[in-house]
Design a protein around this motif. Structure first.
Motif, PDB file in Angstrom:
ATOM      1  N   ALA A   1    -149.750 -64.811   1.230  1.00  0.00           N
ATOM      2  CA  ALA A   1    -148.254 -64.885   1.560  1.00  0.00           C
ATOM      3  C   ALA A   1    -148.077 -66.952   0.362  1.00  0.00           C
ATOM      4  O   ALA A   1    -147.501 -67.137   0.278  1.00  0.00           O
ATOM      5  CB  ALA A   1    -148.006 -65.251   3.259  1.00  0.00           C
ATOM      6  N   ARG A   2    -149.525 -67.896   0.697  1.00  0.00           N
ATOM      7  CA  ARG A   2    -149.129 -68.494   0.204  1.00  0.00           C
ATOM      8  C   ARG A   2    -149.172 -68.776  -1.796  1.00  0.00           C
ATOM      9  O   ARG A   2    -148.468 -69.065  -2.208  1.00  0.00           O
ATOM     10  CB  ARG A   2    -150.059 -69.408   0.239  1.00  0.00           C
ATOM     11  N   TYR A   3    -149.710 -67.998  -1.631  1.00  0.00           N
ATOM     12  CA  TYR A   3    -150.199 -67.440  -3.720  1.00  0.00           C
ATOM     13  C   TYR A   3    -149.346 -66.932  -3.993  1.00  0.00           C
ATOM     14  O   TYR A   3    -149.951 -66.639  -5.757  1.00  0.00           O
ATOM     15  CB  TYR A   3    -151.645 -68.325  -3.957  1.00  0.00           C
ATOM     16  N   CYS A   4    -149.508 -65.877  -3.551  1.00  0.00           N
ATOM     17  CA  CYS A   4    -148.979 -63.747  -4.508  1.00  0.00           C
ATOM     18  C   CYS A   4    -147.480 -64.230  -4.463  1.00  0.00           C
ATOM     19  O   CYS A   4    -146.569 -64.211  -3.098  1.00  0.00           O
ATOM     20  CB  CYS A   4    -150.181 -63.038  -3.741  1.00  0.00           C
ATOM     21  N   ASN A   5    -146.715 -63.323  -5.448  1.00  0.00           N
ATOM     22  CA  ASN A   5    -145.601 -62.535  -5.042  1.00  0.00           C
ATOM     23  C   ASN A   5    -145.774 -60.853  -5.600  1.00  0.00           C
ATOM     24  O   ASN A   5    -146.380 -60.594  -6.367  1.00  0.00           O
ATOM     25  CB  ASN A   5    -145.092 -62.937  -6.969  1.00  0.00           C
ATOM     26  N   PHE A   6    -145.425 -60.454  -4.110  1.00  0.00           N
ATOM     27  CA  PHE A   6    -145.737 -59.604  -4.590  1.00  0.00           C
ATOM     28  C   PHE A   6    -144.672 -58.854  -3.258  1.00  0.00           C
ATOM     29  O   PHE A   6    -144.150 -58.952  -2.595  1.00  0.00           O
ATOM     30  CB  PHE A   6    -147.343 -58.992  -3.495  1.00  0.00           C
ATOM     31  N   SER A   7    -145.092 -57.009  -3.985  1.00  0.00           N
ATOM     32  CA  SER A   7    -143.997 -56.417  -1.768  1.00  0.00           C
ATOM     33  C   SER A   7    -145.156 -56.129  -1.597  1.00  0.00           C
ATOM     34  O   SER A   7    -144.146 -55.779  -0.310  1.00  0.00           O
ATOM     35  CB  SER A   7    -143.518 -55.602  -3.272  1.00  0.00           C
ATOM     36  N   PHE A   8    -146.157 -55.202  -2.231  1.00  0.00           N
ATOM     37  CA  PHE A   8    -146.778 -54.780  -0.729  1.00  0.00           C
ATOM     38  C   PHE A   8    -148.038 -55.642  -1.015  1.00  0.00           C
ATOM     39  O   PHE A   8    -148.998 -55.285  -1.861  1.00  0.00           O
ATOM     40  CB  PHE A   8    -146.720 -52.811  -0.458  1.00  0.00           C
ATOM     41  N   LEU A   9    -149.227 -55.370  -0.303  1.00  0.00           N
ATOM     42  CA  LEU A   9    -150.990 -55.510   0.533  1.00  0.00           C
ATOM     43  C   LEU A   9    -151.191 -54.661   0.353  1.00  0.00           C
ATOM     44  O   LEU A   9    -151.030 -53.720   1.249  1.00  0.00           O
ATOM     45  CB  LEU A   9    -150.837 -56.918   0.893  1.00  0.00           C
ATOM     46  N   LEU A  10    -152.731 -54.037  -0.305  1.00  0.00           N
ATOM     47  CA  LEU A  10    -153.034 -53.201   0.283  1.00  0.00           C
ATOM     48  C   LEU A  10    -154.468 -53.707   0.623  1.00  0.00           C
ATOM     49  O   LEU A  10    -154.867 -54.608   0.175  1.00  0.00           O
ATOM     50  CB  LEU A  10    -153.871 -51.698  -0.605  1.00  0.00           C
ATOM     51  N   LYS A  11    -155.145 -53.920   2.366  1.00  0.00           N
ATOM     52  CA  LYS A  11    -156.080 -54.402   2.361  1.00  0.00           C
ATOM     53  C   LYS A  11    -157.040 -53.124   2.441  1.00  0.00           C
ATOM     54  O   LYS A  11    -157.018 -52.291   3.114  1.00  0.00           O
ATOM     55  CB  LYS A  11    -156.515 -54.828   3.656  1.00  0.00           C
ATOM     56  N   ALA A  12    -158.384 -53.634   1.651  1.00  0.00           N
ATOM     57  CA  ALA A  12    -159.246 -52.309   1.997  1.00  0.00           C
ATOM     58  C   ALA A  12    -160.373 -52.866   1.749  1.00  0.00           C
ATOM     59  O   ALA A  12    -161.116 -54.135   0.926  1.00  0.00           O
ATOM     60  CB  ALA A  12    -159.063 -51.162   0.398  1.00  0.00           C
ATOM     61  N   ASP A  13    -162.140 -51.426   1.975  1.00  0.00           N
ATOM     62  CA  ASP A  13    -163.501 -51.778   2.035  1.00  0.00           C
ATOM     63  C   ASP A  13    -163.328 -51.916   0.967  1.00  0.00           C
ATOM     64  O   ASP A  13    -163.391 -51.240   0.650  1.00  0.00           O
ATOM     65  CB  ASP A  13    -163.522 -51.258   3.628  1.00  0.00           C
ATOM     66  N   ASP A  14    -164.811 -52.507   0.271  1.00  0.00           N
ATOM     67  CA  ASP A  14    -165.717 -52.143  -0.584  1.00  0.00           C
ATOM     68  C   ASP A  14    -166.734 -50.770  -0.789  1.00  0.00           C
ATOM     69  O   ASP A  14    -166.971 -50.107  -2.011  1.00  0.00           O
ATOM     70  CB  ASP A  14    -166.500 -53.161  -0.920  1.00  0.00           C
ATOM     71  N   ASP A  15    -165.712 -49.406   0.476  1.00  0.00           N
ATOM     72  CA  ASP A  15    -166.391 -48.004   0.669  1.00  0.00           C
ATOM     73  C   ASP A  15    -165.455 -47.614  -0.081  1.00  0.00           C
ATOM     74  O   ASP A  15    -165.719 -46.780   1.049  1.00  0.00           O
ATOM     75  CB  ASP A  15    -167.830 -48.366   1.238  1.00  0.00           C
ATOM     76  N   VAL A  16    -164.520 -47.874  -0.437  1.00  0.00           N
ATOM     77  CA  VAL A  16    -163.391 -46.458  -0.613  1.00  0.00           C
ATOM     78  C   VAL A  16    -162.854 -46.079  -1.660  1.00  0.00           C
ATOM     79  O   VAL A  16    -163.264 -47.387  -3.123  1.00  0.00           O
ATOM     80  CB  VAL A  16    -161.973 -47.471   0.354  1.00  0.00           C
ATOM     81  N   LEU A  17    -162.187 -45.106  -2.286  1.00  0.00           N
ATOM     82  CA  LEU A  17    -161.907 -45.309  -3.222  1.00  0.00           C
ATOM     83  C   LEU A  17    -160.194 -45.224  -3.232  1.00  0.00           C
ATOM     84  O   LEU A  17    -159.541 -44.764  -1.802  1.00  0.00           O
ATOM     85  CB  LEU A  17    -162.084 -43.582  -3.562  1.00  0.00           C
ATOM     86  N   VAL A  18    -159.538 -45.833  -4.191  1.00  0.00           N
ATOM     87  CA  VAL A  18    -158.391 -45.997  -4.615  1.00  0.00           C
ATOM     88  C   VAL A  18    -157.695 -45.476  -4.940  1.00  0.00           C
ATOM     89  O   VAL A  18    -158.224 -45.328  -6.743  1.00  0.00           O
ATOM     90  CB  VAL A  18    -158.230 -47.456  -4.261  1.00  0.00           C
ATOM     91  N   ASN A  19    -156.624 -44.506  -4.753  1.00  0.00           N
ATOM     92  CA  ASN A  19    -155.686 -43.532  -5.962  1.00  0.00           C
ATOM     93  C   ASN A  19    -154.710 -44.784  -6.475  1.00  0.00           C
ATOM     94  O   ASN A  19    -153.581 -44.958  -5.829  1.00  0.00           O
ATOM     95  CB  ASN A  19    -154.841 -42.540  -5.036  1.00  0.00           C
TER      96      ASN A  19
END
Length: 311
Positions: A152-170
């Protein structure tokens, strides 16, 4: 009397033997998972070098080899996972999804060697955000706070994906869904929904009545991977002072969402494993799939590329 005491002693001994066997079995499973993650990462590097599709930072690779010799196994495992993500769905300069940027969130460690290793990794890649709390499984809610505040402080974004390091993201498929006219651009909290979930009083996720005295939690999305729009992230950050961190992080996000008036919604593209950690199932139109690491991650990514090319 002695015979009775002997039976009791034998019974206790048998129980202890069973417990020791269970612990040993779990340790062996963890070792196998670690080896699989590491082997898959180096197999990917070898394939990448042969094809000459990208330039590998040899210095970083050498540092990785040196780190393996003296850092704890869990760090080696997570390092392999992070590096595989860096070279696949979280890659910098991914031309298919130029709007995408991946960061890794980590706490502190009491091991000085490990601390130095993480500093080296951060300097090599520049994609790690460190907080001042210590890493622990039950400290994940602090990581949620760190992620949301930093974004919220440093990024300019529309959506945020929070994910663990044991996932696949398409990534491409996920971007397409988020850019679809049917997807709300505000007030979005989307993932694998747990609706009106019971509070567990036993097992791994058990909590005491002192911790939480209700029978059900607010609706929440699985912490393995969920998406929030910018306005929701911005809205929940001030609530950190109102709702203190809860031991179960995805439940904590559900609490924050409820307090902010945000409704969690389900999407079939957020996939959980069918059975156990070793199951590697291809599910068409997946956006995020939990428990996909090592060889399984590579296999599924290739299958999704083939599937997407035929659509």
């Amino acid at each position: 009397m002695l015979s009775f005491e002997k039976r009791i002693t034998d019974k206790v001994s048998n129980v202890m033997d069973d417990m020791n066997k269970q612990v040993k079995d779990e340790i062996e499973k963890q070792k196998e998972r670690i080896e699989e993650d590491i082997n898959a990462y180096f197999a990917f590097l070898e394939e990448d070098l042969r094809s000459k599709m990208t330039t590998i930072d040899i210095k970083a690779e050498q540092n990785h080899n040196n780190l393996e010799q003296y850092t704890p196994a869990i760090y080696t495992q997570n390092l392999a996972r992070r590096n595989l993500i860096r070279q696949t769905w979280g890659a910098v300069g991914n031309t298919s999804v130029p709007q995408w940027k991946t960061y890794f969130l980590l706490g502190q460690t009491r091991n000085q060697t490990l601390t130095d290793s993480l500093k080296t990794e951060k300097n090599n890649y520049g994609d790690m955000i460190r907080a001042d709390y210590y890493e622990h499984y039950w400290n994940q809610s602090l990581k949620i706070q760190m992620a949301f505040e930093w974004a919220a402080r440093y990024c300019n974004f529309s959506f945020l994906l929070k994910a663990d390091d044991d996932v696949l993201v398409n990534t491409k498929q996920l971007i397409d869904v988020l850019q679809s006219k049917s997807t709300p651009k505000k007030g979005l909290y989307m993932g694998n929904l747990h609706s009106h979930p019971y509070v567990r009083r036993d097992g791994k996720w058990s909590v005491s009545y002192e911790e939480y005295n209700q029978t059900h939690y607010p609706d929440f999305c699985s912490g393995a991977g969920f998406v929030m729009s910018y306005d929701v992230v911005e809205c929940v950050v001030p609530l950190f002072e109102v709702i203190k961190p809860y031991r179960i992080d995805d439940v904590y996000v559900g609490m924050l969402a409820k307090k902010s008036g945000t409704i969690a919604v389900d999407h079939s593209g957020f996939v959980a494993p069918y059975h156990d950690y070793r199951t590697c199932n291809f599910v068409p139109n997946t956006l995020v799939q939990h428990r996909a690491t090592g060889k399984c991650l590579m296999k599924l990514l290739k299958m999704h590329q083939i599937w997407n090319s035929k659509k």
